[in-house]
Design an enzyme around this catalytic site. Structure first.
Site, PDB file in Angstrom:
ATOM      1  N   GLU A 293      37.083 -22.938 -19.702  1.00 36.12           N
ATOM      2  CA  GLU A 293      37.936 -22.872 -18.505  1.00 36.12           C
ATOM      3  C   GLU A 293      37.197 -23.643 -17.428  1.00 36.12           C
ATOM      4  O   GLU A 293      36.042 -23.348 -17.136  1.00 36.12           O
ATOM      5  CB  GLU A 293      38.185 -21.421 -18.101  1.00 36.12           C
ATOM      6  CG  GLU A 293      38.895 -20.593 -19.180  1.00 36.12           C
ATOM      7  CD  GLU A 293      40.199 -21.198 -19.687  1.00 36.12           C
ATOM      8  OE1 GLU A 293      40.875 -21.917 -18.909  1.00 36.12           O
ATOM      9  OE2 GLU A 293      40.543 -20.999 -20.864  1.00 36.12           O
ATOM     10  N   CYS A 327      37.785 -21.098  -8.756  1.00 33.48           N
ATOM     11  CA  CYS A 327      38.474 -22.191  -9.455  1.00 33.48           C
ATOM     12  C   CYS A 327      39.937 -22.228  -9.058  1.00 33.48           C
ATOM     13  O   CYS A 327      40.581 -23.254  -9.111  1.00 33.48           O
ATOM     14  CB  CYS A 327      38.331 -22.011 -10.950  1.00 33.48           C
ATOM     15  SG  CYS A 327      38.776 -20.350 -11.450  1.00 33.48           S
TER      16      CYS A 327
HETATM   17  P1  NAD Z   1      28.785 -26.046 -13.397  1.00 33.51           P
HETATM   18  O1  NAD Z   1      29.606 -26.843 -14.329  1.00 33.51           O
HETATM   19  O2  NAD Z   1      27.884 -26.734 -12.474  1.00 33.51           O
HETATM   20  O3  NAD Z   1      27.864 -25.031 -14.225  1.00 33.51           O
HETATM   21  C1  NAD Z   1      28.412 -24.156 -15.188  1.00 33.51           C
HETATM   22  C2  NAD Z   1      27.346 -23.813 -16.203  1.00 33.51           C
HETATM   23  O4  NAD Z   1      27.072 -24.977 -16.977  1.00 33.51           O
HETATM   24  C3  NAD Z   1      26.013 -23.381 -15.581  1.00 33.51           C
HETATM   25  O5  NAD Z   1      25.471 -22.353 -16.364  1.00 33.51           O
HETATM   26  C4  NAD Z   1      25.189 -24.646 -15.683  1.00 33.51           C
HETATM   27  O6  NAD Z   1      23.800 -24.388 -15.694  1.00 33.51           O
HETATM   28  C5  NAD Z   1      25.665 -25.170 -17.009  1.00 33.51           C
HETATM   29  N1  NAD Z   1      25.431 -26.577 -17.314  1.00 33.51           N
HETATM   30  C6  NAD Z   1      25.311 -27.619 -16.480  1.00 33.51           C
HETATM   31  N2  NAD Z   1      25.124 -28.752 -17.197  1.00 33.51           N
HETATM   32  C7  NAD Z   1      25.139 -28.397 -18.521  1.00 33.51           C
HETATM   33  C8  NAD Z   1      25.012 -29.087 -19.764  1.00 33.51           C
HETATM   34  N3  NAD Z   1      24.846 -30.408 -19.805  1.00 33.51           N
HETATM   35  N4  NAD Z   1      25.076 -28.369 -20.917  1.00 33.51           N
HETATM   36  C9  NAD Z   1      25.269 -27.046 -20.871  1.00 33.51           C
HETATM   37  N5  NAD Z   1      25.385 -26.347 -19.739  1.00 33.51           N
HETATM   38  C10 NAD Z   1      25.333 -27.018 -18.582  1.00 33.51           C
HETATM   39  O7  NAD Z   1      29.805 -25.068 -12.618  1.00 33.51           O
HETATM   40  P2  NAD Z   1      29.486 -24.020 -11.462  1.00 33.51           P
HETATM   41  O8  NAD Z   1      29.124 -24.731 -10.214  1.00 33.51           O
HETATM   42  O9  NAD Z   1      28.602 -22.921 -11.945  1.00 33.51           O
HETATM   43  O10 NAD Z   1      30.943 -23.372 -11.310  1.00 33.51           O
HETATM   44  C11 NAD Z   1      31.934 -24.049 -10.612  1.00 33.51           C
HETATM   45  C12 NAD Z   1      32.915 -24.741 -11.528  1.00 33.51           C
HETATM   46  O11 NAD Z   1      33.435 -23.786 -12.452  1.00 33.51           O
HETATM   47  C13 NAD Z   1      34.119 -25.280 -10.783  1.00 33.51           C
HETATM   48  O12 NAD Z   1      34.473 -26.530 -11.316  1.00 33.51           O
HETATM   49  C14 NAD Z   1      35.204 -24.237 -11.060  1.00 33.51           C
HETATM   50  O13 NAD Z   1      36.507 -24.737 -10.964  1.00 33.51           O
HETATM   51  C15 NAD Z   1      34.854 -23.816 -12.448  1.00 33.51           C
HETATM   52  N6  NAD Z   1      35.365 -22.483 -12.760  1.00 33.51           N
HETATM   53  C16 NAD Z   1      36.480 -22.404 -13.530  1.00 33.51           C
HETATM   54  C17 NAD Z   1      37.028 -21.163 -13.820  1.00 33.51           C
HETATM   55  C18 NAD Z   1      38.266 -21.066 -14.662  1.00 33.51           C
HETATM   56  O14 NAD Z   1      38.580 -19.970 -15.122  1.00 33.51           O
HETATM   57  N7  NAD Z   1      38.996 -22.154 -14.880  1.00 33.51           N
HETATM   58  C19 NAD Z   1      36.428 -20.003 -13.333  1.00 33.51           C
HETATM   59  C20 NAD Z   1      35.279 -20.130 -12.558  1.00 33.51           C
HETATM   60  C21 NAD Z   1      34.750 -21.372 -12.279  1.00 33.51           C
END
Ligand code: NAD
Length: 543
Positions: A293, A327
Site C-alpha cells: 500500500e 496516505c
Molecule cells: P518510506 O517509503 O520512506 O519508508 C517505508 C519503509 O520502507 C521504511 O521502513 C523504510 O525504512 C523502508 N525502506 C526505504 N527504502 C527501502 C528499500 N530500498 N528497501 C526496503 N525498505 C526500504 O515511507 P514513509 O515515509 O515511512 O511513509 C510515508 C509513505 O507511506 C507515503 O508515501 C504514504 O502515502 C505511504 N503510506 C501509504 C499507506 C497506504 O495504506 N496506502 C499508509 C501509510 C503510508
C-alpha cells in the site's frame, strides 16, 4: 484434547476514548507521558526472542521537541538480517502446526492488552515518538491496532471455515497453509497500527516474519513488540531488526525462502522492491506474494449543491490532521466558484484558531512533521509553490525548526490545476485548491481522474442525489476508498477496508479477508471412502 470448534461473536470496534479533563484515561496518559519523558529507552532488536544490543546506536527525539532525548535504538548489520531469517525459518514448523484456537488467542489477548493495560503506553509512545496528538494517537495506536487484531482473527476464522462441498463417498477440504518460507514486513512511520498489522496479519495466518520498521517509528515499535511478547507470541515468529533498508532488501529479496513482502510506504520504494523481486524470480522456492500500500494524492471535490460547513470541515480535517502525514490526506481540493468565497471564509476562521505545538499540550490540532528529511522535502514544495506566479498562498507557508519540525498549515490557491502541488504527493500540511467554473463541472471530474498517478482516497461533497450517483460512477477508478459528504481520511477496520489502486498499491485492503488470503497457500484434499478398484468405466462395456 481438541474436540471443539469455538464460537466467536462479530467483533466491535474499540471505542474511542474522549480524554476529557479529569477523565481516568487522561490522567493515566499524562502519568505515562511524564514517566516516558523522564526515561531514556534503550531499544534492542529482537531476533529469535533474544534482545540484541550492538555497539552502534541512534538517538530518538520527539519531532516536536528536538532537545529532549527519549531513547536510542541499536542498529544491526547484514549479519543480523541473516540471523533474523534463520530464526524465523527455525520457528516456522511449530508455529505453522499450532492449532488455530491457540494461535488466535495470542492476538486476541494482545488486543485486550492494547485496549486495557497498554493503552496509555502505546498512545504515549506514539505521541512522543511520532508527534501525534492525543486523538490521533488514540484512533491509531489504541483503536485501530486492537481492531486489526480482533477483526482479522474473525476474518481468518471465516476463511478457515470456507470449505468446498463433500459429496457421497468423497470428503473434500481446503487447508489454508501458511506460505512456504518467511514474510518480509516493511513498515512506514505514520501509523503504529499499520506497522503492527503488517507483521501480525501474516503471523496470524501461521507465517513467520522478519520485520524492518521505519527508523522514525522504532520508539512505538518497541512497545508493539512488548505487547506481542506479553500476549504469548513465541520466539522467532516476528523478528524485529533495525538495519539499513537497501542492504536488508538485497539479502532478503534474493533469499530462496523469501515467500512474500508486506509493505506500506512510498511508491518509489515499493517499485524498487518489486523490481528486485522480478530480477531474482528464478531464485525463490515459490512465487513471492507482493502486497504493498503506497502513496496518494487524495482529493475533495465539491458540487455547487454542497453544504459549505460540511465542505470546509472535510477539507480542514482531511488535509491537516496529523500534519497531512496520512496516505489518505486531502492534498488537492476542487471548489465551484459559486461556493468559494463562503467556503474560504469558514476555512480561514478555523485555520486562524488551529493550535500547533507539543503533543503534551492537549489543546493542539497540529504538531510537528516526522523528521529533518520530511521537513526539507515539504518546505521545498512550499518554497517552489511560492515562486509559481499561478499560485497565491492563502494561509501559512511559514516553518521553523528551532524546537521541532514545525510547518504551518499551508493553503495554496492555484490557477493551474496541473501545477506541481496538485499532482505530486507532498506528505505534509500543504493543501492546494483549484476553483472551477460551475459550468465546467464535468470537465473538472475528468481533471480529477487524470491529474495524478495515484488512486487512494477521494471525497465528494454534494447534496443532489443524482449528482452523487453520477460522481460515484464517473470517478470509479480514481480512488480505492471513496467518501460521500465526509473527509477522505479515517478509514475504520471492519467498516471501510482500506487501500487504493493505480500507483497507490496492490489494493489488498488492510484489515480484511482479502489481505489475509494473500498470506495463505491453500491445499485441496480429496479423500475417497470407497475407492475405484479397476481402471474400466461402464461405457467400455460391449453392446
Ligand atoms: P518510506 O517509503 O520512506 O519508508 C517505508 C519503509 O520502507 C521504511 O521502513 C523504510 O525504512 C523502508 N525502506 C526505504 N527504502 C527501502 C528499500 N530500498 N528497501 C526496503 N525498505 C526500504 O515511507 P514513509 O515515509 O515511512 O511513509 C510515508 C509513505 O507511506 C507515503 O508515501 C504514504 O502515502 C505511504 N503510506 C501509504 C499507506 C497506504 O495504506 N496506502 C499508509 C501509510 C503510508
Amino acid at each position: 484434547m481438541a474436540n471443539k470448534v469455538l464460537k466467536m461473536e462479530t467483533p466491535k470496534n474499540e471505542p474511542i476514548l474522549g480524554y476529557m479533563p479529569g477523565s481516568p484515561e487522561r490522567l493515566a496518559l499524562k502519568e505515562e507521558l511524564k514517566f516516558r519523558k523522564s526515561t531514556v529507552y534503550n531499544i534492542p532488536m529482537v531476533i529469535g526472542g533474544k534482545e540484541i544490543y550492538t555497539n552502534e546506536v541512534a538517538d530518538i527525539f520527539p519531532p516536536h521537541e528536538l532537545s529532549h532525548k527519549i531513547g536510542h535504538y541499536h542498529k544491526g548489520d547484514a549479519g543480523h538480517v541473516r540471523q533474523a531469517i534463520d530464526a524465523a525459518l527455525q520457528a516456522r514448523e511449530k508455529w505453522a502446526a499450532l492449532a488455530w484456537e491457540e494461535r488466535s488467542a495470542i492476538f486476541l489477548k494482545a488486543a485486550d492488552l492494547i485496549s486495557g493495560p497498554y493503552r496509555a503506553s502505546i498512545n504515549a509512545a506514539t505521541m512522543l515518538g511520532q508527534s501525534k496528538n492525543v486523538y490521533q494517537a488514540e484512533i491509531d495506536a489504541a483503536c485501530e491496532f486492537a481492531d486489526f487484531l480482533r477483526f482479522n482473527v474473525y476474518y481468518a476464522s471465516e476463511i478457515y471455515a470456507d470449505q468446498p462441498l463433500s459429496v457421497n463417498g468423497v470428503r473434500n477440504s481446503v487447508e489454508y497453509r501458511p506460505l512456504e518460507g518467511f514474510v518480509y514486513a516493511i513498515t512506514p512511520f505514520n501509523f503504529t497500527a499499520i506497522a503492527a498489522n503488517l507483521c501480525a496479519a501474516p503471523a496470524m495466518m501461521g507465517n513467520v516474519v522478519v520485520w524492518k520498521p521505519s527508523p522514525y517509528q522504532i520508539y512505538s515499535a518497541w512497545t508493539i513488540m512488548e505487547i506481542f511478547r506479553e500476549a504469548g507470541l513465541p520466539d522467532g515468529i516476528i523478528n524485529m531488526i533495525f538495519t539499513e533498508p537497501i542492504e536488508t532488501s538485497d539479502i532478503i529479496l534474493s533469499h530462496r525462502d523469501f515467500a512474500g513482502v508486506h509493505f506500506t510506504g512510498s511508491t518509489f520504494v515499493f517499485q524498487e522492491i518489486w523490481k528486485a523481486i522480478g530480477k531474482n524470480i528464478d531464485r525463490f522456492k515459490s512465487y513471492p506474494r507482493i502486497v504493498g500500500e503506497t502513496g496518494g494524492k487524495d482529493f475533495t471535490v465539491a458540487h455547487p449543491s454542497a453544504d459549505t460547513d460540511v465542505l470546509a470541515t472535510a477539507i480542514l480535517r482531511g488535509a491537516f490532521e496529523y500534519q497531512g502525514q496520512k496516505c489518505s490526506a486531502c492534498s488537492r481540493a476542487y471548489i465551484p466558484a459559486s461556493l468559494w468565497d463562503v467556503t474560504w471564509e469558514k476555512m480561514y476562521a478555523a485555520l486562524k484558531d488551529f493550535r500547533q505545538g507539543s503533543t503534551e499540550d492537549f489543546s493542539t490540532m497540529m504538531n510537528a512533521v516526522i523528521s529533518e528529511d520530511a521537513y526539507k522535502r515539504i518546505t521545498r514544495y512550499i518554497d517552489q509553490a511560492k515562486s509559481n506566479p499561478n499560485n497565491i498562498i492563502m494561509f501559512g507557508g511559514g516553518y521553523n525548526k528551532k524546537e521541532g519540525y514545525f510547518i504551518e498549515p499551508t493553503v495554496i490557491l492555484t490557477k493551474d490545476p496541473r501545477s506541481q502541488t496538485m499532482v505530486e504527493e507532498i506528505f505534509g500540511p500543504v493543501l492546494t485548491i483549484y476553483v472551477y467554473d460551475d459550468e465546467l463541472f464535468e470537465q473538472t471530474l475528468e481533471l480529477i481522474d487524470t491529474t495524478s498517478d495515484y488512486a487512494l482516497t477521494g471525497a465528494i461533497i454534494a447534496q443532489d442525489t443524482y449528482v452523487i450517483e453520477h460522481m460515484k460512477n464517473r470517478l470509479t477508478n480514481s480512488a480505492g476508498n471513496f467518501y460521500v459528504n465526509d473527509k477522505c481520511t479515517g478509514a475504520v477496520v471492519g467498516q471501510q477496508p482500506f487501500g487504493g489502486a493505480r500507483k497507490s498499491g496492490t489494493n489488498d485492503k488492510a484489515g480484511s479477508k482479502l489481505n489475509l488470503l494473500r498470506w495463505v497457500s491453500p491445499r485441496t484434499v480429496k479423500e475417497n471412502y470407497l475407492s475405484p478398484r479397476y481402471y474400466t468405466y461402464p461405457y467400455m462395456t460391449e453392446e
